[in-house]
Design a protein around this motif. Structure first.
Motif, mmCIF file in Angstrom:
data_model
loop_
_atom_site.group_PDB
_atom_site.id
_atom_site.type_symbol
_atom_site.label_atom_id
_atom_site.label_comp_id
_atom_site.label_asym_id
_atom_site.label_seq_id
_atom_site.Cartn_x
_atom_site.Cartn_y
_atom_site.Cartn_z
ATOM 1 N N GLY A 181 0.956 -1.143 0.010
ATOM 2 C CA GLY A 181 0.173 -0.126 -0.149
ATOM 3 C C GLY A 181 0.781 1.133 -0.034
ATOM 4 O O GLY A 181 0.456 2.098 -0.445
ATOM 5 N N GLU A 182 2.181 0.964 0.562
ATOM 6 C CA GLU A 182 2.984 2.937 1.098
ATOM 7 C C GLU A 182 3.615 2.674 -0.432
ATOM 8 O O GLU A 182 3.772 4.020 -0.819
ATOM 9 C CB GLU A 182 3.652 2.664 2.011
ATOM 10 C CG GLU A 182 3.315 2.468 3.023
ATOM 11 C CD GLU A 182 3.864 1.873 4.561
ATOM 12 O OE1 GLU A 182 4.473 1.691 5.828
ATOM 13 O OE2 GLU A 182 5.005 0.891 4.320
ATOM 14 N N ILE A 183 4.452 1.560 -1.485
ATOM 15 C CA ILE A 183 4.647 1.700 -2.482
ATOM 16 C C ILE A 183 3.584 2.442 -3.687
ATOM 17 O O ILE A 183 4.391 2.914 -4.441
ATOM 18 C CB ILE A 183 4.911 0.179 -2.926
ATOM 19 C CG1 ILE A 183 6.188 -0.808 -2.270
ATOM 20 C CG2 ILE A 183 5.626 0.043 -4.378
ATOM 21 C CD1 ILE A 183 6.422 -1.397 -2.085
ATOM 22 N N SER A 184 2.368 2.292 -3.804
ATOM 23 C CA SER A 184 1.317 2.264 -4.339
ATOM 24 C C SER A 184 0.994 3.139 -4.162
ATOM 25 O O SER A 184 0.945 4.029 -5.340
ATOM 26 C CB SER A 184 -0.299 1.664 -4.494
ATOM 27 O OG SER A 184 -0.699 2.098 -4.699
ATOM 28 N N GLN A 185 1.314 4.065 -3.362
ATOM 29 C CA GLN A 185 0.688 5.272 -2.928
ATOM 30 C C GLN A 185 1.676 6.007 -3.294
ATOM 31 O O GLN A 185 1.957 7.495 -3.876
ATOM 32 C CB GLN A 185 0.740 6.307 -1.291
ATOM 33 C CG GLN A 185 -0.512 5.300 -1.038
ATOM 34 C CD GLN A 185 -1.759 5.441 0.664
ATOM 35 O OE1 GLN A 185 -0.595 6.124 0.865
ATOM 36 N NE2 GLN A 185 -2.041 5.014 0.372
ATOM 37 N N ALA A 186 3.249 5.930 -2.941
ATOM 38 C CA ALA A 186 4.841 6.295 -3.146
ATOM 39 C C ALA A 186 5.041 6.518 -4.671
ATOM 40 O O ALA A 186 5.254 7.957 -5.110
ATOM 41 C CB ALA A 186 5.976 6.334 -2.659
ATOM 42 N N VAL A 187 4.449 5.533 -5.636
ATOM 43 C CA VAL A 187 4.880 5.678 -6.782
ATOM 44 C C VAL A 187 3.895 5.383 -7.701
ATOM 45 O O VAL A 187 3.383 6.544 -8.610
ATOM 46 C CB VAL A 187 5.459 3.788 -7.057
ATOM 47 C CG1 VAL A 187 5.137 3.998 -8.934
ATOM 48 C CG2 VAL A 187 6.795 3.587 -6.371
ATOM 49 N N GLY A 188 2.288 5.649 -7.181
ATOM 50 C CA GLY A 188 1.240 6.370 -8.068
ATOM 51 C C GLY A 188 0.745 5.105 -9.125
ATOM 52 O O GLY A 188 0.118 5.415 -9.526
ATOM 53 N N VAL A 189 0.980 4.157 -8.413
ATOM 54 C CA VAL A 189 -0.138 2.665 -9.382
ATOM 55 C C VAL A 189 -0.469 2.023 -8.038
ATOM 56 O O VAL A 189 -0.387 1.915 -7.479
ATOM 57 C CB VAL A 189 1.533 1.557 -10.225
ATOM 58 C CG1 VAL A 189 2.237 2.981 -10.802
ATOM 59 C CG2 VAL A 189 2.294 1.578 -9.300
ATOM 60 N N SER A 190 -1.751 1.182 -9.240
ATOM 61 C CA SER A 190 -1.948 0.352 -8.008
ATOM 62 C C SER A 190 -1.580 -1.730 -7.208
ATOM 63 O O SER A 190 -0.122 -0.817 -7.703
ATOM 64 C CB SER A 190 -3.255 -0.571 -9.461
ATOM 65 O OG SER A 190 -1.960 -1.367 -9.351
#
Length: 219
Positions: free
Chosen positions: A20-29
């Motif tokens: 979830g953290e990576i998804s928000q940081a990178v902007g992908v699902s």
């Protein structure tokens, strides 16, 4: 697919970031992140960080679920309390409640005694209150038999049920001791009690009241 985004996602995962953290940081699902890092070999440090975050997330989820459940239970309790306060327990209502309880837990075989058995003290209290409030009861006609396990203290349990039922120990028969089954001790289990009341006429009335109520409600 942008290589820059994928590389950033991999680096964050290696540091112990959650999906979830990576998804928000990178902007992908999160599904895309999962695809990018699924074959990634993580260090023990990263695994511990991720596991810690999962545990905290699970704890928060459980707490939230419990809080929602408590709120729903409170709503149900408030509804029930409001409803019960509106019900007037007069003599006829007491007769009906007593009879319906007996229809569920009472002996209906070819016996000459009113016999109600239960292990829940609250059910025993309710049945006896409705019986006493609804009918003219002769306390001398009561006879009580308590079923106990081998781990029960006989004197303690007889006193407990005597106080609960508001019936003198003089009306208690010798307790029935259940054979040892190897089952562990049940915490809070007070044994099972059978309330006998020797009045065949009253027994017939109680069974008939429940029977007629059920038939006349269209069931």
């Amino acid at each position: 697919m942008k290589l820059e985004e994928k590389n950033k996602a991999i680096k964050l995962r290696e540091k112990g970031f959650s999906m979830g953290e990576i998804s928000q940081a990178v902007g992908v699902s999160k599904s895309t992140v999962s695809l990018w890092v699924k074959d990634l070999k993580l260090s023990n440090k990263a695994k511990k960080i991720i596991a810690s975050k999962l545990t905290k997330g699970q704890e928060m989820s459980i707490k939230t679920h419990h809080e929602i459940t408590r709120q729903k239970e409170k709503i149900a309790k408030d509804y029930a309390l409001d409803l019960v306060k509106k019900i007037k327990i007069d003599k006829n209502m007491a007769k009906l409640v007593c009879s319906l309880l007996y229809a569920c837990e009472g002996s209906k075989g070819p016996r000459s005694v009113l016999s109600f058995t239960n292990s829940d003290p609250n059910m025993i209290v309710l049945f006896l209150k409705m019986l006493r409030d609804g009918f003219d009861i002769d306390e001398k006609k009561f006879s009580i038999c308590v079923h106990l396990h081998d781990y029960h203290n006989e004197e303690k349990q007889l006193n407990f049920w005597s106080k609960t039922a508001r019936i003198s120990r003089d009306h208690f028969m010798r307790p029935y001791r259940k054979p040892h089954t190897g089952v562990n001790k049940k915490e809070g289990y007070e044994g099972c009690v059978r309330i006998n009341y020797y009045d065949i006429s009253l027994r017939r009335k109680i069974i008939a009241i429940a029977d007629q109520f059920i038939k006349n409600t269209g069931l």
